[in-house]
Design a protein around this motif. Structure first.
Motif, PDB file in Angstrom:
ATOM      1  N   ALA A  79       4.011  13.455  -0.470  1.00  0.00           N
ATOM      2  CA  ALA A  79       3.271  12.258  -0.890  1.00  0.00           C
ATOM      3  C   ALA A  79       3.438  11.129   0.119  1.00  0.00           C
ATOM      4  O   ALA A  79       2.481  10.408   0.440  1.00  0.00           O
ATOM      5  CB  ALA A  79       3.739  11.810  -2.275  1.00  0.00           C
ATOM      6  N   MET A  80       4.666  10.965   0.644  1.00  0.00           N
ATOM      7  CA  MET A  80       4.915   9.927   1.651  1.00  0.00           C
ATOM      8  C   MET A  80       4.154  10.217   2.937  1.00  0.00           C
ATOM      9  O   MET A  80       3.590   9.311   3.561  1.00  0.00           O
ATOM     10  CB  MET A  80       6.416   9.817   1.930  1.00  0.00           C
ATOM     11  N   LEU A  81       4.129  11.489   3.347  1.00  0.00           N
ATOM     12  CA  LEU A  81       3.391  11.848   4.564  1.00  0.00           C
ATOM     13  C   LEU A  81       1.904  11.541   4.402  1.00  0.00           C
ATOM     14  O   LEU A  81       1.269  10.975   5.306  1.00  0.00           O
ATOM     15  CB  LEU A  81       3.584  13.338   4.881  1.00  0.00           C
ATOM     16  N   LEU A  82       1.347  11.890   3.252  1.00  0.00           N
ATOM     17  CA  LEU A  82      -0.067  11.608   2.989  1.00  0.00           C
ATOM     18  C   LEU A  82      -0.335  10.098   2.991  1.00  0.00           C
ATOM     19  O   LEU A  82      -1.381   9.638   3.461  1.00  0.00           O
ATOM     20  CB  LEU A  82      -0.483  12.206   1.639  1.00  0.00           C
ATOM     21  N   PHE A 135       0.828  -1.201   0.000  1.00  0.00           N
ATOM     22  CA  PHE A 135       0.000   0.000   0.000  1.00  0.00           C
ATOM     23  C   PHE A 135       0.868   1.259   0.000  1.00  0.00           C
ATOM     24  O   PHE A 135       0.627   2.200  -0.773  1.00  0.00           O
ATOM     25  CB  PHE A 135      -0.909  -0.001   1.227  1.00  0.00           C
ATOM     26  N   ILE A 136       1.905   1.277   0.844  1.00  0.00           N
ATOM     27  CA  ILE A 136       2.795   2.441   0.914  1.00  0.00           C
ATOM     28  C   ILE A 136       3.467   2.674  -0.434  1.00  0.00           C
ATOM     29  O   ILE A 136       3.540   3.801  -0.930  1.00  0.00           O
ATOM     30  CB  ILE A 136       3.842   2.260   2.034  1.00  0.00           C
ATOM     31  N   SER A 137       3.958   1.599  -1.039  1.00  0.00           N
ATOM     32  CA  SER A 137       4.661   1.708  -2.313  1.00  0.00           C
ATOM     33  C   SER A 137       3.767   2.293  -3.409  1.00  0.00           C
ATOM     34  O   SER A 137       4.182   3.177  -4.163  1.00  0.00           O
ATOM     35  CB  SER A 137       5.182   0.327  -2.724  1.00  0.00           C
ATOM     36  N   ARG A 138       2.525   1.817  -3.472  1.00  0.00           N
ATOM     37  CA  ARG A 138       1.644   2.216  -4.572  1.00  0.00           C
ATOM     38  C   ARG A 138       0.903   3.520  -4.280  1.00  0.00           C
ATOM     39  O   ARG A 138       0.713   4.338  -5.184  1.00  0.00           O
ATOM     40  CB  ARG A 138       0.662   1.086  -4.871  1.00  0.00           C
ATOM     41  N   VAL A 176       3.036   6.654  -4.859  1.00  0.00           N
ATOM     42  CA  VAL A 176       3.137   7.001  -6.284  1.00  0.00           C
ATOM     43  C   VAL A 176       1.896   7.769  -6.730  1.00  0.00           C
ATOM     44  O   VAL A 176       1.980   8.776  -7.444  1.00  0.00           O
ATOM     45  CB  VAL A 176       3.320   5.724  -7.144  1.00  0.00           C
ATOM     46  N   GLN A 177       0.729   7.307  -6.267  1.00  0.00           N
ATOM     47  CA  GLN A 177      -0.528   7.962  -6.624  1.00  0.00           C
ATOM     48  C   GLN A 177      -0.602   9.385  -6.068  1.00  0.00           C
ATOM     49  O   GLN A 177      -0.968  10.331  -6.770  1.00  0.00           O
ATOM     50  CB  GLN A 177      -1.714   7.130  -6.117  1.00  0.00           C
ATOM     51  N   HIS A 178      -0.234   9.514  -4.779  1.00  0.00           N
ATOM     52  CA  HIS A 178      -0.254  10.846  -4.154  1.00  0.00           C
ATOM     53  C   HIS A 178       0.721  11.795  -4.850  1.00  0.00           C
ATOM     54  O   HIS A 178       0.414  12.975  -5.057  1.00  0.00           O
ATOM     55  CB  HIS A 178       0.097  10.742  -2.670  1.00  0.00           C
ATOM     56  N   ARG A 179       1.893  11.270  -5.209  1.00  0.00           N
ATOM     57  CA  ARG A 179       2.899  12.119  -5.868  1.00  0.00           C
ATOM     58  C   ARG A 179       2.373  12.600  -7.232  1.00  0.00           C
ATOM     59  O   ARG A 179       2.524  13.771  -7.588  1.00  0.00           O
ATOM     60  CB  ARG A 179       4.204  11.344  -6.049  1.00  0.00           C
ATOM     61  N   ALA A 180       1.745  11.690  -7.969  1.00  0.00           N
ATOM     62  CA  ALA A 180       1.187  12.067  -9.282  1.00  0.00           C
ATOM     63  C   ALA A 180       0.116  13.149  -9.125  1.00  0.00           C
ATOM     64  O   ALA A 180       0.067  14.111  -9.895  1.00  0.00           O
ATOM     65  CB  ALA A 180       0.603  10.834  -9.964  1.00  0.00           C
TER      66      ALA A 180
END
Length: 524
Positions: free
Chosen positions: A484-487, A424-427, A430-434
């Motif tokens: 994105a990681m924090l979110l 979940f963290i990995s994917r 990526v979604q939040h960053r996009a």
């Protein structure tokens, strides 16, 4: 009665209790102590990160294979003999791990260590409950629970200290003196119940054992290695997933048709055991999942050292340990397990919600202290009630089989939790960053102001205009990734919390227990 002859008093009971808790702690600490030493092992043994991760995977696979077989092995060889042999296997394997000269040698010895260790964890619970009289057995479960809950969080700080001050082999060598003492005390003080004879080799359910090893070994491999290999885009994960499904199918078929199954699945017809097994899975998910995600967040997003991240969880574990006798006393006084479990799940939801609200780039140790204490209290209200509720309406030998299920699924729950959270963290990151990048338009006034300020800062430190522009754009990208990681971590906490909250109404639907379970018969 035979069970009553196992009850000890005074000095003998203290010695047996200390020995059992010490062995359980040894096993649990060894599941996490190597995590902080992987980098040093990698450099020392000339291995890749993928190779060295097998040091954890091999131990976990061996653990989850041996747990459901422990009840049967205890009957075959006598509990004291089997327990002592497991300590010796664990201790000798620890010595061999410390002396390993190649990564695959170390992985092999870690597998052997896991076979010994799995038996330590589950057999110690039975031993510690049998030496207490019936009216004190909830307290015995609480004492055992202290070791199970505290153990996973002691591993990283202890491993960090040893690696910083000595070298990685010593994380295995420290097991040796404890193992020698525990072996002596086991042979001297622990008694074996009379099982009424063991089965001959021709009566043993060898096919069931084979399917069990195939099923849980393959499943554990998929859970441990899935995210690393991008799940089903990798052939090996597909193959092992298919083997796991077929292994589970044939194992269930075999155990339902065998005259003397190695694991009696018919006992799962009991409603409270079936639900208690599910709750044990959720407990493992919450315990190991939260123990996994907090150090991950503090190290990756806040830049903490492994030792500092590990130490953060220690007060929380102590809070859980202090809750255990209190919970044991409440159970002795007749408080329903289901109400304690429901409160525990609700508190865990509160902890997750609180963690969701405090996550920022500037979150510090003081911010975590009280919410982790809440986590500790929540887990303290879950472990003993979940275990006793699962066994509460079983009788006789069925309790032993039921206890084996709860032990195995707690381990699998932890593996599922870590696998799901890491994926979940990995994917999700990526979604939040996009999503964030899509909103960083160069025509946006706020974005322009931020870039101008960063360029001015780089120009003031001697960069050319082109360099300052590139550095400002790169810095903005880094900030977006960090946000994105924090979110993502915020999402992890809130989803875990909601998951636990949804369990509350199902727990409250359980039928009340009219009689207290004799936990001494919980022969894992």
């Amino acid at each position: 009665m035979q069970q009553e002859s196992l009850v000890e008093y005074g000095f003998n009971r203290v010695i047996i209790t200390v020995t059992a808790i010490m062995c359980a702690l040894l096993e649990i600490i060894d599941t996490t102590i190597v995590n902080v030493a992987l980098n040093e092992m990698k450099g020392n043994l000339g291995a890749t990160l993928n190779d060295v991760s097998w040091v954890i995977t091999a131990y976990a696979i061996a653990n989850v294979i041996i747990v459901p077989l422990t009840s049967w092995l205890s009957q075959q060889f006598g509990r004291r003999n089997y327990f002592a042999a497991s300590i010796i296997i664990f201790t000798v394997a620890s010595f061999l791990c410390g002396n390993a000269t190649s990564i695959w040698e170390l992985v092999f010895f870690r597998f052997i260590q896991g076979l010994g260790g799995g038996a330590l964890l589950v057999t110690s619970q039975t031993i510690i409950t049998e030496v207490y009289p019936p009216e004190k057995r909830s307290m015995a479960q609480a004492l055992y629970g202290m070791g199970v809950i505290v153990g996973p969080t002691l591993g990283p700080p202890l491993g960090g200290y040893i690696v910083d001050n000595f070298s990685w082999p010593y994380i295995f060598y420290i097991n040796i003196p404890i193992g020698i003492i525990a072996t002596f005390l086991t042979l001297q003080y622990v008694k074996s119940p009379n099982y009424g004879g063991k089965r001959s080799a021709s009566e043993v359910d060898w096919l069931g054992i084979f399917f069990l090893i195939l099923a849980v070994g393959s499943l554990q491999y998929v859970l441990e290695k899935g995210q690393e290999h991008d799940w089903f885009s990798d052939t090996s994960i597909i193959v092992f997933a298919i083997v796991a499904v077929l292994g589970v199918y044939f194992f269930i078929w075999r155990e339902l048709v065998a005259e003397q199954p190695v694991v009696d699945l018919r006992v799962l017809k009991n409603k409270n055991l079936a639900i208690g097994t599910v709750l044990s899975f959720i407990l493992g998910f919450g315990l190991y999942g939260s123990t996994f995600v907090i150090p991950l967040f503090t190290q990756n997003s806040l830049g903490w050292t492994a030792l500092k991240a590990g130490m953060l969880l220690v007060p929380s574990s102590l809070a859980t340990g202090l809750m255990m006798p209190f919970v044991g006393r409440m159970l002795q006084k007749g408080v329903s397990q289901k109400y304690l479990i429901a409160i525990g799940f609700s508190i865990f939801f509160g902890y997750s919600l609180w963690a969701y609200t405090i996550i920022t780039p500037f979150t510090g140790e003081s911010d975590f202290f009280f919410i982790l204490m809440v986590r500790g209290i929540g887990l303290g209200l879950l472990f003993v009630p979940v275990t006793t509720l699962a066994l509460s309406t079983l009788k006789g030998k069925d309790i032993g089989q039921g206890a084996a299920f709860t032990g195995m699924v707690r381990q699998l729950g932890g593996s599922f939790g870590i696998a799901l959270i890491s994926t979940f963290i990995s994917r999700q990151s990526v979604q939040h960053r996009a999503d964030l990048i899509n909103h960083l338009s160069p025509y946006d006034l706020d974005v322009q102001q931020r870039l101008t300020a960063m360029k001015a800062n780089f120009l003031a430190h001697g960069s050319t205009l082109d360099q300052a522009t590139q550095q400002a754009n790169k810095m903005l990208d880094v900030l977006a990734t960090r946000q994105a990681m924090l979110l993502t971590y915020m999402d992890v906490f809130i989803y875990i919390g909601v998951f636990f909250l949804l369990c509350v109404p199902f727990v409250l639907m359980l039928k009340p227990v009219k009689s207290k379970v004799d936990v001494s018969q919980a022969a894992h």
